[in-house]
Design an enzyme around this catalytic site. Structure first.
Site, PDB file in Angstrom:
ATOM      1  N   CYS A 104       0.393   1.300   4.770  1.00 63.10           N
ATOM      2  CA  CYS A 104       1.760   1.694   5.104  1.00 63.10           C
ATOM      3  C   CYS A 104       1.773   1.832   6.616  1.00 63.10           C
ATOM      4  CB  CYS A 104       2.163   3.016   4.456  1.00 63.10           C
ATOM      5  SG  CYS A 104       3.804   3.544   5.034  1.00 63.10           S
ATOM      6  N   CYS A 107       3.943   5.171   7.769  1.00 65.95           N
ATOM      7  CA  CYS A 107       3.451   6.536   7.507  1.00 65.95           C
ATOM      8  C   CYS A 107       2.289   6.471   6.521  1.00 65.95           C
ATOM      9  CB  CYS A 107       4.572   7.437   7.022  1.00 65.95           C
ATOM     10  SG  CYS A 107       5.687   6.706   5.810  1.00 65.95           S
ATOM     11  N   SER A 108       2.498   6.842   5.267  1.00 63.74           N
ATOM     12  CA  SER A 108       1.367   6.876   4.345  1.00 63.74           C
ATOM     13  C   SER A 108       1.802   6.632   2.912  1.00 63.74           C
ATOM     14  CB  SER A 108       0.646   8.212   4.461  1.00 63.74           C
ATOM     15  OG  SER A 108       1.563   9.262   4.216  1.00 63.74           O
ATOM     16  N   CYS A 109       2.820   5.792   2.687  1.00 66.09           N
ATOM     17  CA  CYS A 109       3.292   5.508   1.336  1.00 66.09           C
ATOM     18  C   CYS A 109       2.140   4.947   0.499  1.00 66.09           C
ATOM     19  CB  CYS A 109       4.454   4.535   1.371  1.00 66.09           C
ATOM     20  SG  CYS A 109       5.858   5.200   2.279  1.00 66.09           S
TER      21      CYS A 109
END
Ligand code: FE
Length: 203
Positions: A104, A107-109
């Site tokens: 991602c 961000c951090s999906c």
């Protein structure tokens, strides 16, 4: 991932979570290691185990495999794996000629219902920035050396679509049960930065 000389400031949510944790510990309501154990369980056990079950089933059941690749969310929900951060999960099949890798960049999906919480490196700026620019170099740092003939595709997750990789079934696993196969499916192999383990390497 050691090339990160300027770590980003901790996000607000992380600071708030730490503040809450230390308050609870201070008041004697919980022990700090109980929290750590929970987080670790989510990171290393609960999540990836769900994904490993899905992968092992797809390896032994061609019809399920087809469904999984055709409609990941639905096929994964057959196991009861649904919920937060999993509204739409797309499953990508690795083959001898194709290595899919998930990131991602924003961000951090991450597909929580199958993989749990993302590992720290997945959230790091270094991984997010570099894997799209030099995926082969990054994979090499993970210990995955790919032949030049293998195509590498990097998939950028977002809040609508999260990806999970279906790693290749390792050679020499023909006689293995689904439970035995599960042990070969690492979290990293479902992000695409590793292969599934060879049976020789599992004790
Ligand atoms: Fe994200």
């Amino acid at each position: 991932m050691s090339g990160q000389h300027h770590p980003e400031p901790e996000p607000y949510a992380a600071i708030r979570a730490k503040a809450i944790e230390s308050l609870l510990v201070e008041k004697g309501l919980i022990a700090s290691d109980a929290v750590d154990a929970k987080v670790l369980a989510y990171e290393q056990d609960i999540g990836p185990l769900n994904g490993a079950r899905v992968v092992a089933h797809a390896w032994v059941d061609p019809e399920y495999r087809a469904n999984l690749l055709n409609n990941g969310t639905e096929a994964i929900a057959e196991f009861g794996y649904t919920g937060a951060q999993g509204a739409e999960i797309v499953v990508l099949e690795n083959t001898p000629d194709l290595q899919n890798v998930v990131v991602c960049t924003l961000c951090s999906c991450y597909p929580w219902p199958v993989l749990g919480l993302p590992p720290t490196w997945y959230k790091s700026h270094a991984y997010r920035a570099r894997v799209v620019i030099e995926p082969r170099a990054v994979l090499k740092e993970f210990g995955l050396e790919l032949d030049d003939s293998v195509e590498v595709r990097v998939w950028d997750s977002n809040s609508d679509i999260r990806y999970m990789v279906l790693p290749e079934r390792p050679d020499g696993t023909e006689g293995m049960s689904e439970d035995e196969l599960m042990a070969l499916v690492s979290r990293d192999s479902m992000i695409g930065v590793a292969r599934a383990k060879s049976p020789a390497h599992v004790g």
